[in-house]
Every structure is written in C-alpha cells, then in structure tokens.
Write a protein that holds these residues in place. Structure first.
Motif, short mmCIF file in Angstrom:
data_model
loop_
_atom_site.label_atom_id
_atom_site.label_comp_id
_atom_site.label_asym_id
_atom_site.label_seq_id
_atom_site.Cartn_x
_atom_site.Cartn_y
_atom_site.Cartn_z
N LEU A 51 0.83 -1.20 0.00
CA LEU A 51 0.00 0.00 0.00
C LEU A 51 0.87 1.26 0.00
CD1 LEU A 51 -2.85 1.31 0.39
CD2 LEU A 51 -2.41 1.19 2.84
N CYS A 52 0.53 2.23 -0.84
CA CYS A 52 1.23 3.51 -0.87
C CYS A 52 0.65 4.42 0.22
CB CYS A 52 1.09 4.17 -2.24
SG CYS A 52 1.90 5.78 -2.35
N ILE A 53 1.49 4.85 1.13
CA ILE A 53 1.01 5.62 2.27
C ILE A 53 0.91 7.12 1.98
CG2 ILE A 53 1.93 3.96 3.93
CD1 ILE A 53 4.30 5.84 4.35
N ASN A 54 1.37 7.54 0.80
CA ASN A 54 1.37 8.98 0.46
C ASN A 54 0.11 9.43 -0.28
OD1 ASN A 54 3.96 9.36 1.56
ND2 ASN A 54 4.91 8.59 -0.32
N VAL A 55 -0.84 8.52 -0.46
CA VAL A 55 -2.07 8.85 -1.17
C VAL A 55 -3.14 9.27 -0.17
CG1 VAL A 55 -3.86 8.01 -2.73
CG2 VAL A 55 -1.50 7.23 -2.99
N SER A 56 -3.82 10.40 -0.46
CA SER A 56 -4.88 10.87 0.45
C SER A 56 -6.09 9.95 0.37
CB SER A 56 -5.29 12.30 0.09
OG SER A 56 -5.91 12.32 -1.18
N ASP A 57 -6.94 9.99 1.39
CA ASP A 57 -8.13 9.14 1.43
C ASP A 57 -9.06 9.43 0.25
OD1 ASP A 57 -7.18 8.01 3.73
OD2 ASP A 57 -8.38 9.30 5.07
N GLU A 58 -9.18 10.70 -0.10
CA GLU A 58 -10.08 11.09 -1.20
C GLU A 58 -9.61 10.50 -2.52
OE1 GLU A 58 -11.88 15.13 -3.35
OE2 GLU A 58 -10.44 15.29 -1.69
N VAL A 59 -8.31 10.65 -2.81
CA VAL A 59 -7.75 10.10 -4.05
C VAL A 59 -7.83 8.58 -4.05
CG1 VAL A 59 -5.65 9.88 -5.44
CG2 VAL A 59 -6.26 12.09 -4.41
N ARG A 60 -7.55 7.96 -2.88
CA ARG A 60 -7.60 6.50 -2.78
C ARG A 60 -9.01 5.98 -3.09
NH1 ARG A 60 -3.85 3.95 -0.32
NH2 ARG A 60 -3.47 5.58 1.22
N ALA A 61 -10.02 6.69 -2.58
CA ALA A 61 -11.41 6.28 -2.82
C ALA A 61 -11.75 6.37 -4.31
CB ALA A 61 -12.36 7.15 -2.00
N GLN A 62 -11.27 7.43 -4.97
CA GLN A 62 -11.53 7.59 -6.40
C GLN A 62 -10.86 6.50 -7.22
OE1 GLN A 62 -10.25 11.55 -7.36
NE2 GLN A 62 -11.94 12.55 -6.28
N LEU A 63 -9.60 6.19 -6.87
CA LEU A 63 -8.88 5.15 -7.59
C LEU A 63 -9.50 3.77 -7.36
CD1 LEU A 63 -5.23 6.35 -6.91
CD2 LEU A 63 -6.45 6.44 -9.06
N LEU A 64 -9.96 3.54 -6.14
CA LEU A 64 -10.59 2.26 -5.84
C LEU A 64 -11.86 2.09 -6.66
CD1 LEU A 64 -10.61 -0.32 -4.16
CD2 LEU A 64 -11.85 0.93 -2.37
N GLN A 65 -12.60 3.17 -6.85
CA GLN A 65 -13.82 3.12 -7.65
C GLN A 65 -13.49 2.79 -9.10
OE1 GLN A 65 -16.97 3.36 -6.30
NE2 GLN A 65 -17.51 2.57 -8.32
N VAL A 66 -12.37 3.32 -9.60
CA VAL A 66 -11.92 3.01 -10.96
C VAL A 66 -11.65 1.52 -11.10
CG1 VAL A 66 -10.06 3.34 -12.65
CG2 VAL A 66 -10.99 5.30 -11.39
N VAL A 67 -10.98 0.94 -10.09
CA VAL A 67 -10.67 -0.49 -10.10
C VAL A 67 -11.96 -1.31 -10.09
CG1 VAL A 67 -9.59 -2.37 -8.81
CG2 VAL A 67 -8.45 -0.16 -8.98
N ILE A 68 -12.90 -0.91 -9.23
CA ILE A 68 -14.17 -1.63 -9.13
C ILE A 68 -14.93 -1.57 -10.45
CG2 ILE A 68 -16.44 -1.63 -8.02
CD1 ILE A 68 -15.03 -0.62 -5.47
N ASN A 69 -14.99 -0.38 -11.07
CA ASN A 69 -15.69 -0.22 -12.35
C ASN A 69 -15.05 -1.08 -13.43
OD1 ASN A 69 -17.39 1.61 -11.14
ND2 ASN A 69 -16.33 3.41 -11.92
N ALA A 70 -13.72 -1.13 -13.44
CA ALA A 70 -13.01 -1.94 -14.44
C ALA A 70 -13.34 -3.42 -14.27
CB ALA A 70 -11.51 -1.71 -14.32
N LYS A 71 -13.40 -3.87 -13.02
CA LYS A 71 -13.74 -5.28 -12.76
C LYS A 71 -15.17 -5.59 -13.19
CE LYS A 71 -10.53 -6.27 -8.95
NZ LYS A 71 -10.41 -6.66 -7.53
N GLU A 72 -16.09 -4.67 -12.89
CA GLU A 72 -17.49 -4.88 -13.27
C GLU A 72 -17.63 -4.92 -14.79
OE1 GLU A 72 -19.68 -1.78 -11.39
OE2 GLU A 72 -19.70 -2.75 -9.42
N LEU A 73 -16.89 -4.05 -15.48
CA LEU A 73 -16.94 -4.03 -16.94
C LEU A 73 -16.40 -5.33 -17.52
CD1 LEU A 73 -17.65 -2.25 -19.38
CD2 LEU A 73 -15.30 -1.42 -19.35
N ALA A 74 -15.32 -5.83 -16.91
CA ALA A 74 -14.73 -7.09 -17.38
C ALA A 74 -15.69 -8.25 -17.15
CB ALA A 74 -13.40 -7.34 -16.65
N GLU A 75 -16.37 -8.25 -15.99
CA GLU A 75 -17.34 -9.31 -15.71
C GLU A 75 -18.51 -9.25 -16.67
OE1 GLU A 75 -17.43 -11.88 -13.64
OE2 GLU A 75 -15.37 -11.48 -13.07
#
Length: 241
Positions: free
Chosen positions: A10-34
C-alpha cells in the motif's frame, strides 16, 4: 494507490479522497470485465446452427434497433486502441460551430419555403403573427412590425396566462404558501409506490396532476385536483392502511 493490496504494498502517500476515487476506478473496471465475460458466454446453437450469446434482452434490443449505436462502435473500432473522446473545449468551440452551421444551412431551405408561402398568400394579406413571449421572439416581432407597417404581432395567450400565474405564485403569499403545501402532499405521495397504489383505490382510479417547474398552470390544476379529492385524501390518511 487504490488500497487493494494486490501484488504490491500500500502507498502511504495517497490521500483518502484520491484512494477512494482510484478504488472506484478499479471496481468499475472489474465490473466491466465481468459484464463483457458474461456477454461472451454461449448457451448453445439456434435452429440454424448459429451460436447464441447470453446477452441481456435490453442490450440486444439496442444492438438491433439503433443504427447510430452500431455506427459508433464501427467508427471507434476503426480508430483503434488509444481512442480519446472529444474534450469539453472541442464540444464548446469546434463541434458547436460545426453544428450551428449545419442548422443554419437547414434553416435556409425552410426560409425559402416561408417566403414562397407569403408570396402565395400575398404579403398584403399577412396582417398578424402569433408567437411566444420570450425576449428573442419579442425583438423579432418588433422588427417585423417596423419593416412591415401593416403587420402586427400578437403574443401567445397561453404563454401570457402562464406568466400571470407565475407572478401570482411569486408575489401573492397565499398563492405561494398554498402551492408549496400542495407540492409537499403530491411529492410525499408520489415518492412512495405503495401510496400511489392506495391513492387510486380511494380516488377511484383518478390521478393527480403533479406540479412541474416550468409550467405554472400545472400548479393550479394540481390544487384543483387536491381540492376535488380532499375527502378521499382525508379518508386515506386516516385509514388503517
């Protein structure tokens, strides 16, 4: 950076807000792949030996009925990997100007037709035009009257009444408060499916005209419906149901 902790620390230099946005991108990509994977699952052959895919009916209807959608997919595929959609600036400047020119060209054809209609009727026989009351229409009407002295412009009566009702609601406290109360009642009822069904039982199938933002006459029509069914409404709200 997204905090998935998959194959990397885990990268500790990422803010919570940015982390949440990036996590949503990952989730969306997985849903699209499924979703893509589900669409590629074949469930057998039809009577003609063609392979049938397990694609939702709503998606299949779009693919079958929308020529624009098919064309869009073809054009995107021809462009290849790395396609980027137009930017906000492209839409606002480049493509807006192109579309404006296209519309003006189309309008030129109609303008010629309008001229022929006036010539057919006879300009001296065109004495009145009825148009909307918006500011641009008013200016157009005034210019026409200046150019053609025998012609006069009449504002749309329905629009005039709508503007009058708008002034009533804005400037008369009783109207403003009553419409606001009526809007709360209809919003409360129509925000709950169970109450909509119950309402029709008490009003014998009648529905209320719900108020909208741009048509002030609708607010008064809604009040009339509420008043007409006041007894049924009181009965409904006092019932055990």
């Amino acid at each position: 950076m997204a905090g998935t902790k998959e194959n990397v620390e885990l990268c500790i230099n990422v803010s919570d807000e940015v982390r949440a946005q990036l996590l949503q991108v990952v989730i969306n990509a997985k849903e699209l792949a499924e979703q893509k994977k589900r669409q590629e699952i074949y469930v057998g052959d039809d009577d003609e030996g063609n392979r049938q895919s397990e694609v939702p009916e709503s998606v299949m209807n779009v693919l079958k009925n929308s020529k624009e959608f098919t064309k869009m997919c073809e054009m995107t595929g021809k462009y290849g990997q790395g396609f980027k959609p137009p930017s906000y600036h492209d839409f606002r400047e480049k493509y807006l100007k192109i579309e404006k020119n296209n519309i003006e060209q189309i309008l030129d054809e109609f303008k010629e037709e309008w001229k022929r209609v006036v010539e057919k009727v006879g300009e001296e026989n065109v004495i009145q035009i009825v148009i909307d009351n918006a500011a641009n229409y008013k200016v157009a009407g005034q210019k026409l009257m200046e150019k053609r002295k025998h012609l006069y412009w009449t504002p749309c009566a329905a629009h005039c009444i709508d503007l009058m009702l708008e002034d009533f609601e804005k400037h008369i406290p009783m109207h403003k408060d009553t419409i606001s109360t009526g809007r709360r009642i209809t919003t409360y009822i129509y925000g709950r499916t169970m109450l909509i069904s119950m309402l029709k039982n008490f009003t014998k199938g009648r529905d209320f005209i719900r108020p909208v933002v741009t048509r002030f006459a609708t607010s008064y029509l809604t009040l009339a419906c509420l008043n007409e069914h006041k007894g049924a409404l009181m009965t409904m709200f006092c019932s055990k149901e």
